[in-house]
Design an enzyme around this catalytic site. Structure first.
Site, PDB file in Angstrom:
ATOM      1  N   SER A 340       0.710  -1.065   0.124  1.00  0.00           N
ATOM      2  CA  SER A 340       0.006  -0.090  -0.175  1.00  0.00           C
ATOM      3  C   SER A 340       0.890   1.196  -0.100  1.00  0.00           C
ATOM      4  O   SER A 340       1.770   1.249   0.772  1.00  0.00           O
ATOM      5  CB  SER A 340      -0.768   0.088   1.121  1.00  0.00           C
ATOM      6  OG  SER A 340      -1.803   0.915   1.118  1.00  0.00           O
ATOM      7  N   GLU A 341       0.730   2.203  -0.839  1.00  0.00           N
ATOM      8  CA  GLU A 341       1.346   3.372  -0.995  1.00  0.00           C
ATOM      9  C   GLU A 341       1.825   4.289   0.029  1.00  0.00           C
ATOM     10  O   GLU A 341       2.601   4.780   0.179  1.00  0.00           O
ATOM     11  CB  GLU A 341       0.716   4.375  -2.099  1.00  0.00           C
ATOM     12  CG  GLU A 341       0.421   3.689  -3.368  1.00  0.00           C
ATOM     13  CD  GLU A 341      -0.960   3.251  -3.547  1.00  0.00           C
ATOM     14  OE1 GLU A 341      -1.547   4.062  -4.332  1.00  0.00           O
ATOM     15  OE2 GLU A 341      -1.205   2.314  -3.025  1.00  0.00           O
ATOM     16  N   ASN A 342       0.722   4.130   1.082  1.00  0.00           N
ATOM     17  CA  ASN A 342       0.796   4.986   2.310  1.00  0.00           C
ATOM     18  C   ASN A 342       1.968   4.351   3.381  1.00  0.00           C
ATOM     19  O   ASN A 342       2.101   4.730   4.529  1.00  0.00           O
ATOM     20  CB  ASN A 342      -0.362   5.180   2.944  1.00  0.00           C
ATOM     21  CG  ASN A 342      -1.397   3.889   3.496  1.00  0.00           C
ATOM     22  OD1 ASN A 342      -1.071   2.841   2.754  1.00  0.00           O
ATOM     23  ND2 ASN A 342      -1.682   3.929   4.537  1.00  0.00           N
TER      24      ASN A 342
END
Length: 517
Positions: A340-342
């Site tokens: 996940s990018e976060n």
């Protein structure tokens, strides 16, 4: 080596309490500070902590959506009534909380971010000419901030090549009557090893407002779960970094190897008075409703075909909606590491009600869990994994795809402003396979697979495969599409009528495959 041995012997003797340091002979370090003076100053009043932020200042505000935002420092900014701020943030959250409160109070002149999302207040102010909005790919934004903190004035990235980011012309400010008043400038482009890269400049701020979990009295900071996100790089890229935390502990409470941000980057610390920790998209694990309508049948068809793209041991990034739902069909005998990018690797299923944690969300702002062996990291590290080609598969939705694999999914100029988020970064690596999942046509039956995209591009010649409820196409970036699979009951002529460009038909055309339920 002699100097190092001398240093070790001196340190081993210790220092008397209250001593100001040890003087060594010429050629060695002059002294070792032992006084209690620290860089970080501790505050009791958040308004006092931000009162020197002046009109027109550039302020970085940490967090991702509503996760890890400095609630108390934002509230303090509201009380100071400072105005004309240029805010740098990953995205703008919601209208009535966090950064949205500063927008509602008309304290922000310009926002540099990657995603507007569902913040209709930000969108309406922007389209009405009341707010400047510089949309920047999320990974590029993270790297610009990291570079600012590292003293690197600029860098080259593949992200955004062939889009408005590179070409210029992205709307930054409108006039009140809807005309363009300010547009982004073109980027310098260079070629390295046959690939194109654009020059991006670092960002530094006057102030960074950051939310940590705990700080010790030396000013070292640790973060909790996915709340590292943009907080970590922002700590390092401002003239003054102000950190609010949930708890302040004594020096030595953190093992040195567990400190996420050393005190050299921290100027001000305060214990937050209270935290709401609002969740933007509370998502609970539940049984799927078996009563699906026609549209849901089409979605399920796409989901079950998309699930066949997974391979054992791969690292994959999945967009919200259909791509993420496809992960529900991964075989129990297969291991797929979801990114996940976060800042998460090892995403698990949605949580049960008692597992919900505001500090644990995915890139779609949904509450999630993490599997054993999973890990957390900051946004700049996350996008290094993406840009560096360490993710084997990215699966995402689209508004339009061209026959050469151009992708558009982030903006309808003058009408709909979402932002590109991390999508431009996700499709920028030549080493990552890009699969698009989408309905074949819009609600008014306009083809979404086209000769040429008419909306601003997310990526140029980046898509490898298209999966719709009707068919599966392989994309050849220098030739036409190839129809590989066809839904039962449809003919090639049916697909031609609903597709906006010519395509080849594979000699091995077969029925559209579905993962076992």
């Amino acid at each position: 080596m002699a100097a190092l041995r001398l240093l070790a012997s001196v340190l081993g003797r210790g220092v008397p309490a209250g001593g100001s340091g040890l003087a060594l002979s010429q050629g060695c370090a002059r002294c070792f500070a032992t006084s209690p003076r620290l860089r970080a100053k501790f505050y009791a009043d958040p308004v006092e902590m931000v009162k020197d932020i002046s009109d027109g200042a550039t302020v970085m505000i940490g967090g991702f959506g509503l996760c890890g935002i400095p609630e108390n420092l934002i509230a303090a900014l509201l009380r100071t009534r400072v105005k004309d701020l240029q805010v740098v943030s990953s995205n703008v959250g919601v209208e009535d909380f966090g950064l949205g409160l500063l927008l509602a109070a008309r304290q922000v002149r310009r926002i540099v971010c990657s995603y507007v999302g569902e913040n209709t207040l930000c969108e309406s102010q922007y389209l009405a000419g009341e707010l400047e909005l510089e949309l920047t790919p999320q990974g590029t934004l993270a790297e610009r901030i990291r570079a600012g903190g590292a003293g690197v004035p600029a860098f080259y990235t593949p992200t955004g090549y062939g889009t408005l980011v590179q070409e210029g012309g992205a709307p930054i400010r409108y006039t009140p009557d809807g005309h363009l008043a300010l547009m982004s400038q073109p980027r310098e482009v260079r070629e390295f090893n046959g690939d194109h890269f654009l020059l991006e400049r670092a960002i530094r701020a006057d102030f960074a407002l950051v939310k940590g979990w705990k700080a010790d009295r030396a000013g070292n900071v640790v973060f909790r779960r996915s709340a590292r996100n943009f907080n970590v790089p922002m700590c390092k890229a401002a003239d003054v970094t102000a950190v609010e935390v949930e708890e302040i502990v004594e020096v030595g409470a953190f093992p040195p190897e567990d400190i996420h941000v050393p005190n050299i980057y921290v100027d001000r610390v305060i214990k937050g008075q209270k935290y709401e920790k609002r969740i933007e998209r509370l998502t609970i694990l539940k049984e799927e409703d078996g009563d699906a309508g026609k549209e849901e049948d089409a979605r399920t068809r796409i989901i079950r075909r998309a699930a066949l793209e997974f391979e054992d041991g791969m690292y994959a990034n999945l967009g919200i909606g259909i791509p993420l739902l496809a992960s529900n069909f991964i075989s129990p005998s297969m291991t797929v590491h979801l990114h996940s990018e976060n800042g998460i690797l090892g995403l698990g299923p949605f949580p049960t009600e008692d597992e919900v944690d505001a500090d644990l969300i995915n890139a779609g702002k949904q509450t999630v869990t993490v599997l054993p062996g999973g890990c957390f990291f900051a946004s700049d590290d996350s996008f290094a994994m993406i840009r560096g080609g360490h993710i084997q598969l990215t699966m995402l939705g689209a508004m339009q795809v061209s026959k050469y694999g151009d992708l558009a999914n982030w903006m309808i100029p003058g009408k709909k402003v979402k932002g590109m988020g991390g999508a431009m970064d996700l499709v920028s690596s030549q080493k990552t396979r890009v699969v698009v999942t989408m309905q074949h046509c819009t609600k008014d039956n306009t083809p979404k697979i086209m000769e040429k995209c008419t909306m601003p591009l997310t990526g140029k010649r980046c898509v490898d495969r298209i999966i719709t409820e009707k068919a599966v196409f392989d994309v050849h970036r220098k030739k036409e599409l190839t129809l590989r699979e066809l839904w039962e009951g449809l003919t090639v002529d049916d697909i031609k009528k609903s597709t906006g460009c010519a395509f080849a038909v594979s000699p091995n055309l077969r029925p559209m495959q579905q993962v076992a339920p």
